[in-house]
Each structure stands twice: as structure tokens, then as C-alpha cells.
Design a protein around this motif. Sequence first.
Motif, short mmCIF file in Angstrom:
data_model
loop_
_atom_site.label_atom_id
_atom_site.label_comp_id
_atom_site.label_asym_id
_atom_site.label_seq_id
_atom_site.Cartn_x
_atom_site.Cartn_y
_atom_site.Cartn_z
N ALA A 184 36.55 8.93 -14.39
CA ALA A 184 37.52 9.46 -13.44
C ALA A 184 36.87 9.66 -12.08
CB ALA A 184 38.04 10.79 -13.97
N GLY A 185 37.69 9.80 -11.06
CA GLY A 185 37.18 10.22 -9.76
C GLY A 185 36.81 9.10 -8.82
N ASN A 186 36.92 7.85 -9.22
CA ASN A 186 36.77 6.79 -8.25
C ASN A 186 37.74 5.67 -8.60
OD1 ASN A 186 35.67 5.41 -10.34
ND2 ASN A 186 33.63 5.24 -9.47
N PHE A 187 37.61 4.56 -7.89
CA PHE A 187 38.63 3.53 -8.04
C PHE A 187 38.32 2.56 -9.18
CE2 PHE A 187 42.17 1.48 -5.88
CZ PHE A 187 42.80 2.62 -5.44
N ARG A 188 37.03 2.28 -9.37
CA ARG A 188 36.64 1.32 -10.41
C ARG A 188 36.95 1.84 -11.79
NH1 ARG A 188 31.11 1.22 -8.36
NH2 ARG A 188 31.48 3.10 -9.39
N GLY A 189 36.60 3.11 -12.03
CA GLY A 189 36.63 3.68 -13.37
C GLY A 189 37.91 3.42 -14.15
N PRO A 190 39.06 3.88 -13.62
CA PRO A 190 40.31 3.69 -14.38
C PRO A 190 40.61 2.23 -14.66
CG PRO A 190 40.62 5.21 -12.59
CD PRO A 190 39.27 4.64 -12.40
N MET A 191 40.23 1.33 -13.71
CA MET A 191 40.49 -0.09 -13.94
C MET A 191 39.65 -0.59 -15.11
SD MET A 191 41.21 -1.94 -10.41
CE MET A 191 40.88 -1.11 -8.89
N VAL A 192 38.37 -0.19 -15.11
CA VAL A 192 37.50 -0.56 -16.23
C VAL A 192 38.07 -0.03 -17.54
CG1 VAL A 192 35.21 -0.27 -17.22
CG2 VAL A 192 35.45 -0.63 -14.78
N GLY A 193 38.51 1.23 -17.50
CA GLY A 193 39.06 1.85 -18.70
C GLY A 193 40.27 1.10 -19.21
N ALA A 194 41.19 0.74 -18.29
CA ALA A 194 42.39 0.01 -18.71
C ALA A 194 41.98 -1.32 -19.33
CB ALA A 194 43.32 -0.20 -17.52
N LEU A 195 41.02 -1.98 -18.70
CA LEU A 195 40.57 -3.28 -19.20
C LEU A 195 39.99 -3.13 -20.61
CD1 LEU A 195 40.18 -6.23 -18.42
CD2 LEU A 195 37.88 -5.66 -17.68
N TYR A 201 49.07 -1.23 -17.07
CA TYR A 201 48.21 -0.10 -17.41
C TYR A 201 47.22 0.23 -16.30
CZ TYR A 201 50.30 0.66 -21.86
OH TYR A 201 51.21 0.99 -22.81
N VAL A 202 46.93 -0.73 -15.42
CA VAL A 202 46.10 -0.37 -14.27
C VAL A 202 46.86 0.61 -13.39
CG1 VAL A 202 45.21 -1.26 -12.09
CG2 VAL A 202 44.56 -2.34 -14.21
N ILE A 203 48.17 0.37 -13.19
CA ILE A 203 48.96 1.32 -12.40
C ILE A 203 48.93 2.70 -13.07
CG2 ILE A 203 51.23 1.88 -11.46
CD1 ILE A 203 51.91 -0.98 -11.35
N VAL A 204 49.15 2.69 -14.40
CA VAL A 204 49.17 3.98 -15.12
C VAL A 204 47.84 4.70 -14.94
CG1 VAL A 204 49.36 5.08 -17.37
CG2 VAL A 204 50.81 3.15 -16.83
N ALA A 205 46.73 3.98 -15.18
CA ALA A 205 45.42 4.63 -15.16
C ALA A 205 45.08 5.11 -13.75
CB ALA A 205 44.36 3.67 -15.67
N LEU A 206 45.39 4.28 -12.74
CA LEU A 206 45.07 4.69 -11.37
C LEU A 206 45.88 5.91 -10.96
CD1 LEU A 206 44.71 1.35 -9.41
CD2 LEU A 206 42.96 3.04 -9.87
N SER A 207 47.16 5.94 -11.34
CA SER A 207 47.98 7.09 -10.93
C SER A 207 47.54 8.34 -11.67
CB SER A 207 49.46 6.80 -11.18
OG SER A 207 49.70 6.69 -12.55
#
Lengths: 299, 289
Positions: free
Chosen positions: A239-250, A14-20
Motif C-alpha cells: 500500500a501507499g504507492n502506485f506500483r504496489g496495488p498494480m503488482v498485487g492485482a497482477l 481489478y487494477v482500478i479496484v486496487a488503486l482506488s
Amino acid sequence: MNYLIHLLIYLDIYVIVALSLNLVVGYCGMLTLAHAGYFALGGYVYALSALTLGWSFLPALVAAIMIAAVLSLAVSLPAWRLKGDFFVLGSLAVQALLFSLLYNWFDAQAPLGSWSNLTNGPFGITSIPKPDLFGHRVADASGFLILATLLTLICAGILWRLKTSPWGRVLIAMREDELAARGLGKNTRLLKVQALAISCGLVAVAGALYASYVGYLDPSSASLDESILVLSMVLVGGAGNFRGPMVGALVLIALPELLRFLHLPDAQAANLRLAVYGLLLVLMMHFRPQGISGEYRLR
Amino acid sequence: MQILLNGLVSGMAIALLAMAFQMVYLPTRVLFVGLAGLYTLAPYLFQMGATELGAMGGLLVSLGGVVALGVLFEWANHAPLTRKGASEGAHLIASLGLYILVVQVVAMIWGNETRTLRTGLDVPYAVGDTILTQSQLLMGGLGMLLLLAVLAMLYMTDIGLRLRALADNPTQFALYGYNVDAHRLLAFALAGALATVASLLTARDIGFEPHTGLNVTLLAIVAVIIGGRTSLVGPIIGGLLLGLIRAQVVWHFSARWQEAATFLVLALFLLLRPQGLFGRETRIEATAK
């Protein structure tokens, strides 16, 4: 321990999904609801080429990426003309079409993978083989975790490189003011096509990983609920940076696991989880529209 | 002929919901996906009220409850978001969140299984050389009456005039001293009432379960786009047309391709005629605000 490894593999996927997805939502500013469709598409291409053509992991993965990237034109071409809410609706139409194809391309008489029964419809594809790398089959969970983490790092690396490149900066310029970017001679149509192709190609990697890990795939992984889930990962995390989606997936992977400790009956637990997602989305829009650690505010 | 009538009747349900959607969209520019939550809730409230107070009581309970919830959505969610100057994307996501919340709470209270409002078999009537059930006749007749009443309200009364003025230009409307918030609440209440009727009539015909709301609402949104999103007649024509198209698809191909055909029609309209059948032709940039 196995439980933890299982969770970590899911987190990787899901980190891949969220980042993409973040590449499209965060950097292009376009809300797409079709992402789960491409996730499932990647999984199906992988499963079919591994099962019926007997391909090993890497060729099947490349095929999944290529097909998803080419089919991303279905979302990116309408994006030339549709803005805002109407792009959301257009992507929703693509999502519905993909789901309907996966669900209906089915004939009980024909064997799986033939022209008249490509996807096995609502019954899904079973016994998808574990990844087969250079003649070595990754069968145990810890081996798979290493593979998944490796692929996640590669995908994240690609996205990081893109983000810091001039190309990524033009993307942000387009998000902020498309007319101005076009006025400066940037080809925003081409940019959208490229960004969506990359994003859909990467999410196909996640889909292939998911299919090979779980070993079973059915059209529900392309459902609208799934699209909403991955979109809320990006929006809740930011959205819009690198941390955000990873935090969201977590957060969204950990949440159902925490609710598990409440010992609710199964049916109630699934509903409660979704209800919490819904509430989370509403609260985020009110009190922190940029997400837990995002930079970009939805507009 | 039978297929034509079936299509028109199911189109009537879409048209009612499309009108509800448009009631909110035009004055407030909110893509009100939460409507699906209202649609889901209505038959459950009806059933609860009907067991205690009879059918009339059930109708009142569900109308009251759904309208109250619709007004609550606006008061607690969309109005504060608008005051903060939130984007349409934020409105859409928050509305989607509310929909998920309502549906899951309904499923937790009343369960996931399909229920029906009708007891026993439906009574068939022969109309010319075709056969319609009682539910279908109710849907067609009541739906048409209600839609005509709403149109009459919009075009002949003062309140209708004010709602249309609000849709045209909210800032000017406020400058003339009208209460924008109150009229927005009214729009949400009307949408709730229309959604209740659409939902109850459909539930009487084919039963209901918690998870169909969003699909039906998406159909309604497609109908609005086909009909033209700046028009008040558009959603009705769009809904009826969509019903006809879907019935034809079932007849010529199969029911499995209904959704695909619907969204293909949507894609074609978005690309070739984004203003819809009855819409004014404007640049997308100008209307997307």
C-alpha cells in the motif's frame, strides 16, 4: 488469444479496484472491508439504469459514480469517530448492510427494477447490455479491452494527479499523525469524506465495467470474501504507492490461472486458491508487512 | 415466550463464542478472527473421533485438537508478530489469513456440504407452555454452566486474577516476574475450549458446514462491542441480548433481515455508545492502542 484478452480485461478492472482502495488504505491508513460493497453497488446502478431506464454507457456510468460517492458517507462519517480496529468493524457493518440490501430487496411477483424488487435478490441480474458509446455498441472482446484500458488509464491518471497534489500530501500527513495534521489546521474530517467519496466513485467505475463485461451480476460480488480479496491485493502488492496495488492485482489475478495448470478437480481448485490467499496474507504480515513493493507499513 | 426462549438459547451460543473472543482480546489486544477457523474445525474433529472412539472420545479429540490449534496460532503467529511490534492491523490481517487457510483446508478434506452430528430427529420437551428440543436444552444448560464456571475461574482463582492483571497492564505484569507468553498461550487455549463447546452444541442443533464460522464469529464480535469490550460480563449479556433481538426480528419481519438488523445495532452502538453497555468510558484514542 481470447483467453488473454479476457485476462487483461479482468486485470484492468481489478487494477482500478486496487488503486482506488489504495487511496483509502495506503494514503489515509484506514483498512476498509466495505469496498466490494461499493464495487457491486456501481455494477447494480449501471445494470439497472441500462436495463430498466435504457440509458447508454456514459450516463449510466456517471449515475453509478454519483450514487457510490454519495453512499460512501456511510463509511466516512463513522470514520470521524472510529479508529483502528473499530473502523474496520464499522466498515464491516456497512459491508454487511450493503450485501443484505442487494440480497433481500427482492419480490418474486414484481418486475425487476421496480420499487419492491430492485435487485432481483439472490438470482441476480441477467442479460446486462454491453456498453453503448455514442450509438456504437462495444460488443467484441478486443473493443471492450480498449474501452477498459482507456477507463483504467483515466482512473489511474486522476489518482496520480491527486497523489502528487497538495491534497495528496495532506492525506499522507493525516495518515502519519492525525492529531498533528489537525493541529496544523487541516480539516481531517472533510479529507476523509473526500478521499472515501473519490475512492468509492472510482470503484463504481470498475463495478460498472465488470457488470457490462460479464453481463450478469449477483450479490456474491458484494460478499465479504470479495472484500477480503481486493484488500489482499493492496496488502500483498503493497500500500501507499502506485506500483504496489498494480503488482498485487497482477499477482492475485495470475495466481488462480497458474493453479489451473495443476489440473485439480474444480471444487478443490477453488478451495486451494483461497487457501493460498490466506497463507499469502499470513506470510506477508510476518516477513514483509509493507507488501511486495509498498512503502507504507500497516499500523 | 417461545420466541424469547429461542432467542436466549441462540444467544447463549453467541455468548459462548463472544466470551472466547474476549478471553483473547483482553489479555493480548488481538482481534482474534482466527477463532472462526477453530469454530469451523471442531465438529469435523468430533465426528472423526466419534466414529472411532464413541461420543466421549470425539469430544476429547475435538477439544484437544482445537485447543492445540489455538495454541499453535498464538505460538506461530501472534506471539512472533507481537515480538516484532506489529500493528493491530497486521494481527487482524494475519488472523484473517489463518482463518481462510483453515476453512479451505477443512473444505478440501471433508467437502463443502452441510453435515449433522445428530442421528434422527431431535427429542422435543415441553417446558411450561413452550417446547424446546433436546439440543436447545443442552445448549442453554451447558452454556450457562460453562460461562458461570469461566467467570468463577476468572474472579475466584489465582490464574483468573493473573489473566485479569495481564489484561490490565502487560508491562507491569511482566515486571512482577510473571511469564507473559505462558499466560497468553493459556488465554488462547481457553478460547479454543470455549469455541469448541459453542461449535459442537450448535452443530448438534442445526448441523455444520465449513463456511459459517466467520459469520458466527462476527456475531460474537458484535456481542462483545454491545456488551463492552473492557468487561468480562459484557460479552455474555451482549450475546444474550443479540440473540433476543435477532429472534424478535425473525418474528416481526423475516429471517432475511437478521444480518441487516444485527449490523444496524452494531452501527448504532459504535456511534452512540462505543464503550458498550458495561464498558468503562474511555477515549477511543486511548483504547485503540
